[in-house]
Design a protein around this motif. Structure first.
Motif, PDB file in Angstrom:
ATOM      1  N   ARG A 120       0.838  -1.221   0.000  1.00 36.37           N
ATOM      2  CA  ARG A 120       0.000   0.000   0.000  1.00 36.37           C
ATOM      3  C   ARG A 120       0.865   1.261   0.000  1.00 36.37           C
ATOM      4  N   ILE A 121       2.004   1.199   0.724  1.00 34.60           N
ATOM      5  CA  ILE A 121       2.932   2.340   0.732  1.00 34.60           C
ATOM      6  C   ILE A 121       3.413   2.610  -0.691  1.00 34.60           C
ATOM      7  N   LEU A 122       3.794   1.536  -1.391  1.00 37.41           N
ATOM      8  CA  LEU A 122       4.302   1.656  -2.761  1.00 37.41           C
ATOM      9  C   LEU A 122       3.233   2.239  -3.681  1.00 37.41           C
ATOM     10  N   GLU A 123       1.993   1.761  -3.520  1.00 37.35           N
ATOM     11  CA  GLU A 123       0.884   2.266  -4.337  1.00 37.35           C
ATOM     12  C   GLU A 123       0.670   3.754  -4.106  1.00 37.35           C
ATOM     13  N   LEU A 124       0.685   4.147  -2.820  1.00 37.86           N
ATOM     14  CA  LEU A 124       0.479   5.558  -2.485  1.00 37.86           C
ATOM     15  C   LEU A 124       1.595   6.436  -3.046  1.00 37.86           C
ATOM     16  N   GLU A 125       2.824   5.914  -2.977  1.00 39.54           N
ATOM     17  CA  GLU A 125       3.948   6.670  -3.529  1.00 39.54           C
ATOM     18  C   GLU A 125       3.797   6.850  -5.037  1.00 39.54           C
ATOM     19  N   LYS A 126       3.392   5.773  -5.719  1.00 38.72           N
ATOM     20  CA  LYS A 126       3.174   5.849  -7.168  1.00 38.72           C
ATOM     21  C   LYS A 126       2.071   6.850  -7.501  1.00 38.72           C
ATOM     22  N   ASP A 127       0.965   6.764  -6.735  1.00 36.98           N
ATOM     23  CA  ASP A 127      -0.159   7.691  -6.955  1.00 36.98           C
ATOM     24  C   ASP A 127       0.284   9.130  -6.736  1.00 36.98           C
ATOM     25  N   PHE A 130       2.517  10.210  -9.679  1.00 39.97           N
ATOM     26  CA  PHE A 130       1.685  10.388 -10.865  1.00 39.97           C
ATOM     27  C   PHE A 130       0.881  11.689 -10.772  1.00 39.97           C
ATOM     28  N   GLY A 131       0.226  11.889  -9.619  1.00 44.25           N
ATOM     29  CA  GLY A 131      -0.588  13.096  -9.426  1.00 44.25           C
ATOM     30  C   GLY A 131       0.242  14.365  -9.448  1.00 44.25           C
ATOM     31  N   LYS A 132       1.402  14.295  -8.804  1.00 44.82           N
ATOM     32  CA  LYS A 132       2.289  15.466  -8.724  1.00 44.82           C
ATOM     33  C   LYS A 132       2.722  15.915 -10.118  1.00 44.82           C
ATOM     34  N   TYR A 133       3.170  14.958 -10.948  1.00 45.16           N
ATOM     35  CA  TYR A 133       3.673  15.328 -12.270  1.00 45.16           C
ATOM     36  C   TYR A 133       2.562  15.542 -13.288  1.00 45.16           C
ATOM     37  N   LYS A 134       1.402  14.934 -13.053  1.00 48.41           N
ATOM     38  CA  LYS A 134       0.253  15.188 -13.936  1.00 48.41           C
ATOM     39  C   LYS A 134      -0.126  16.670 -13.865  1.00 48.41           C
ATOM     40  N   SER A 135      -0.026  17.226 -12.656  1.00 46.97           N
ATOM     41  CA  SER A 135      -0.354  18.652 -12.483  1.00 46.97           C
ATOM     42  C   SER A 135       0.780  19.564 -12.954  1.00 46.97           C
ATOM     43  N   LYS A 136       1.941  18.962 -13.263  1.00 48.21           N
ATOM     44  CA  LYS A 136       3.093  19.758 -13.699  1.00 48.21           C
ATOM     45  C   LYS A 136       3.311  19.701 -15.206  1.00 48.21           C
ATOM     46  N   ILE A 137       2.394  19.061 -15.931  1.00 45.01           N
ATOM     47  CA  ILE A 137       2.554  18.996 -17.397  1.00 45.01           C
ATOM     48  C   ILE A 137       2.618  20.423 -17.940  1.00 45.01           C
ATOM     49  N   GLY A 138       3.660  20.687 -18.731  1.00 42.31           N
ATOM     50  CA  GLY A 138       3.850  22.042 -19.268  1.00 42.31           C
ATOM     51  C   GLY A 138       4.735  22.915 -18.408  1.00 42.31           C
ATOM     52  N   ASP A 139       5.201  22.403 -17.261  1.00 41.13           N
ATOM     53  CA  ASP A 139       6.099  23.171 -16.382  1.00 41.13           C
ATOM     54  C   ASP A 139       7.543  22.724 -16.589  1.00 41.13           C
ATOM     55  N   ILE A 140       8.465  23.652 -16.343  1.00 39.25           N
ATOM     56  CA  ILE A 140       9.892  23.309 -16.430  1.00 39.25           C
ATOM     57  C   ILE A 140      10.329  22.645 -15.135  1.00 39.25           C
ATOM     58  N   VAL A 141      11.100  21.567 -15.262  1.00 38.12           N
ATOM     59  CA  VAL A 141      11.694  20.917 -14.099  1.00 38.12           C
ATOM     60  C   VAL A 141      13.203  20.817 -14.327  1.00 38.12           C
ATOM     61  N   THR A 142      13.935  20.790 -13.221  1.00 40.33           N
ATOM     62  CA  THR A 142      15.386  20.627 -13.278  1.00 40.33           C
ATOM     63  C   THR A 142      15.735  19.308 -12.621  1.00 40.33           C
ATOM     64  N   GLY A 143      16.611  18.551 -13.248  1.00 37.40           N
ATOM     65  CA  GLY A 143      17.006  17.263 -12.684  1.00 37.40           C
ATOM     66  C   GLY A 143      18.468  16.966 -12.968  1.00 37.40           C
ATOM     67  N   GLU A 144      18.941  15.901 -12.358  1.00 36.84           N
ATOM     68  CA  GLU A 144      20.331  15.487 -12.562  1.00 36.84           C
ATOM     69  C   GLU A 144      20.377  14.251 -13.461  1.00 36.84           C
ATOM     70  N   VAL A 145      21.254  14.293 -14.441  1.00 39.68           N
ATOM     71  CA  VAL A 145      21.415  13.155 -15.347  1.00 39.68           C
ATOM     72  C   VAL A 145      22.014  11.990 -14.563  1.00 39.68           C
ATOM     73  N   TYR A 146      21.267  10.874 -14.537  1.00 39.69           N
ATOM     74  CA  TYR A 146      21.734   9.708 -13.784  1.00 39.69           C
ATOM     75  C   TYR A 146      22.306   8.641 -14.711  1.00 39.69           C
ATOM     76  N   GLN A 147      21.679   8.504 -15.886  1.00 35.70           N
ATOM     77  CA  GLN A 147      22.151   7.482 -16.819  1.00 35.70           C
ATOM     78  C   GLN A 147      21.879   7.960 -18.242  1.00 35.70           C
ATOM     79  N   VAL A 148      22.863   7.795 -19.125  1.00 43.01           N
ATOM     80  CA  VAL A 148      22.692   8.171 -20.535  1.00 43.01           C
ATOM     81  C   VAL A 148      22.678   6.901 -21.382  1.00 43.01           C
ATOM     82  N   TRP A 149      21.570   6.674 -22.067  1.00 36.94           N
ATOM     83  CA  TRP A 149      21.440   5.535 -22.966  1.00 36.94           C
ATOM     84  C   TRP A 149      21.324   6.031 -24.399  1.00 36.94           C
ATOM     85  N   LYS A 150      21.323   5.080 -25.325  1.00 32.41           N
ATOM     86  CA  LYS A 150      21.280   5.457 -26.741  1.00 32.41           C
ATOM     87  C   LYS A 150      19.983   6.179 -27.108  1.00 32.41           C
ATOM     88  N   LYS A 151      18.852   5.675 -26.586  1.00 30.81           N
ATOM     89  CA  LYS A 151      17.553   6.216 -27.000  1.00 30.81           C
ATOM     90  C   LYS A 151      16.918   7.162 -25.986  1.00 30.81           C
TER      91      LYS A 151
END
Length: 411
Positions: A120-127, A130-151
């Motif tokens: 249930r903890i995992l489900e709540l974290e996922k929810d 999902f909810g946090k970033y759904k409301s951020k669609i169209g907003d700029i975010v800053t993050g750190e590159v963790y892994q670079v793959w081909k695609k």
């Protein structure tokens, strides 16, 4: 040991800052009642006391005192003799409340309880993600590159959540290494295999729009509005802006003193060439501005087919089209009109340089004409057919072909 593990899971649960107390209480009680139902067949006669701040809980069972021979359900009833062991004052018909210890459930039940809680903890974290970033669609975010793959590139936000920047959403000249910070706009949020998938973009016009909002206070404050953005990422962009205050020059405000405001945006977009255009409801004027830096002589609009015939002086045609047709393509997208460019017909007092016919007449032929002093179309037409044949090494058919092309320019 199982009990300790359960308490640890509970403590881990209560430390999640993104889950509100009401939700937390509800989930915990639901998990405990589920185990009670499986163990005792019902949870109706149990009280669950949860102390979120301490990270612990108590379970109390309520049973009715009955005569020793009348007991039917040991879960909801207790014999008088058993009740008196707890307290001598108990009488038949009264209610006895005693604590149910976690160990009374048994090892398997405790293990299930812990797994349910962790799930249930995992489900709540996922929810939450999902909810946090759904409301951020169209907003700029800053993050750190963790892994670079081909695609794609895996990016971590400040909470350690995983974000994806696909190759298709990267500017062609983007280059990132592990540990780099990058800025992008939240482009899409979807569920994949019940896990939230947050997709970023640096090629979306919305990314450019948000960068303008960050750099230009007048846009952020609503004094200037961005009407439309079109771009070929990393190459060129056109931004139509409009001011709601006649005292504010929208183009000047966006560019800034000596380009101070737009330089930061251009750097972020890997030196993308950005044209800021003053929007106009007058279609002809808007098309004229969109084709900047070319200077237009006249425009003929076909409203029914959303086409525009644009006439320019010969030396302005290449400016209007732009490198690889980029300028005219973006201007068409910005204005919503399919733009066709035409060389302006020359009038009596106008002439056309021979170089302008290089797409119809071979270069070596033009060189022949220049060698006899003919640099313009009218220079050539000023000589008779016979003179041209005599003075050049060109064949008659070639001369006729040249004359036909040059005369059609002035018809």
């Amino acid at each position: 040991m199982d009990t300790i593990n359960l308490i640890d899971t509970f403590s881990e649960f209560k430390d999640l800052k993104n889950i509100d107390r009401v939700t937390m209480m509800s989930v915990l009680e639901d998990v405990f009642r589920n185990v009670l139902q499986k163990t005792y067949g019902t949870d109706e006669n149990f009280d669950i006391i949860i102390n979120i701040d301490k990270g612990d809980f108590e379970i109390w069972r309520n049973r009715e005192v009955v005569e020793d021979d009348d007991i039917e359900d040991p879960n909801t009833q207790i014999t008088l003799s058993e009740a008196k062991k707890i307290d001598d004052d108990y009488e038949v018909g009264e209610e006895v409340t005693d604590e149910v210890k976690l160990k009374d459930f048994g090892r398997r039940a405790i293990l299930n309880l812990r797994q349910n809680l962790a799930s249930r903890i995992l489900e709540l974290e996922k929810d939450h993600i999902f909810g946090k970033y759904k409301s951020k669609i169209g907003d700029i975010v800053t993050g750190e590159v963790y892994q670079v793959w081909k695609k794609e590139i895996l990016v971590l936000d400040d909470e350690g959540n995983e974000l994806i920047l696909p190759k298709t959403e990267q500017i062609p000249s983007d280059y990132f290494r592990k540990g780099d910070n990058l800025r992008a706009v939240v482009y899409k949020v979807e569920l994949r295999n019940n896990n939230p998938l947050i997709i970023l973009s640096r090629t979306s016009p919305v990314f450019l729009e948000r960068l303008f909002e960050l750099e230009v206070p007048e846009i952020f404050d609503g004094l200037i509005t961005i009407k439309k953005i079109v771009r070929v990422p990393g190459e060129r962009a056109k931004v139509a802006v409009e001011s709601y205050d006649e005292r504010v020059d929208p183009v000047g405000a966006c560019v800034g003193m000596k380009g101070s405001r737009i330089h930061g945006i251009v750097r972020e977009l890997r030196n993308e060439n950005i044209d800021v255009i003053n929007y106009s409801a007058n279609v002809q004027l808007f098309i004229q501005r969109a084709l900047n830096p070319a200077k237009i002589s006249s425009i003929k609009l076909h409203e029914d087919t959303k086409r525009a015939d644009v006439y320019l002086k010969p030396d302005e045609v290449s400016l209007a089209i732009g490198k690889g047709g980029l300028n005219i393509r973006l201007a068409s997208q910005l204005t919503g009109y399919e733009i066709d460019v035409y060389r302006e017909m020359a009038t009596d007092d106008e002439d056309v340089n021979l170089e302008e016919f290089s797409d119809e007449i071979d270069a070596w032929i033009l060189d022949q004409l220049k060698s006899i002093g003919c640099d313009t179309a009218k220079n050539v037409l000023g000589l008779s057919r016979n003179d041209l044949i005599k003075r050049t090494d060109l064949e008659e058919e070639t001369i006729d072909h040249i004359l036909k092309i040059l005369r059609s320019e002035f018809e």
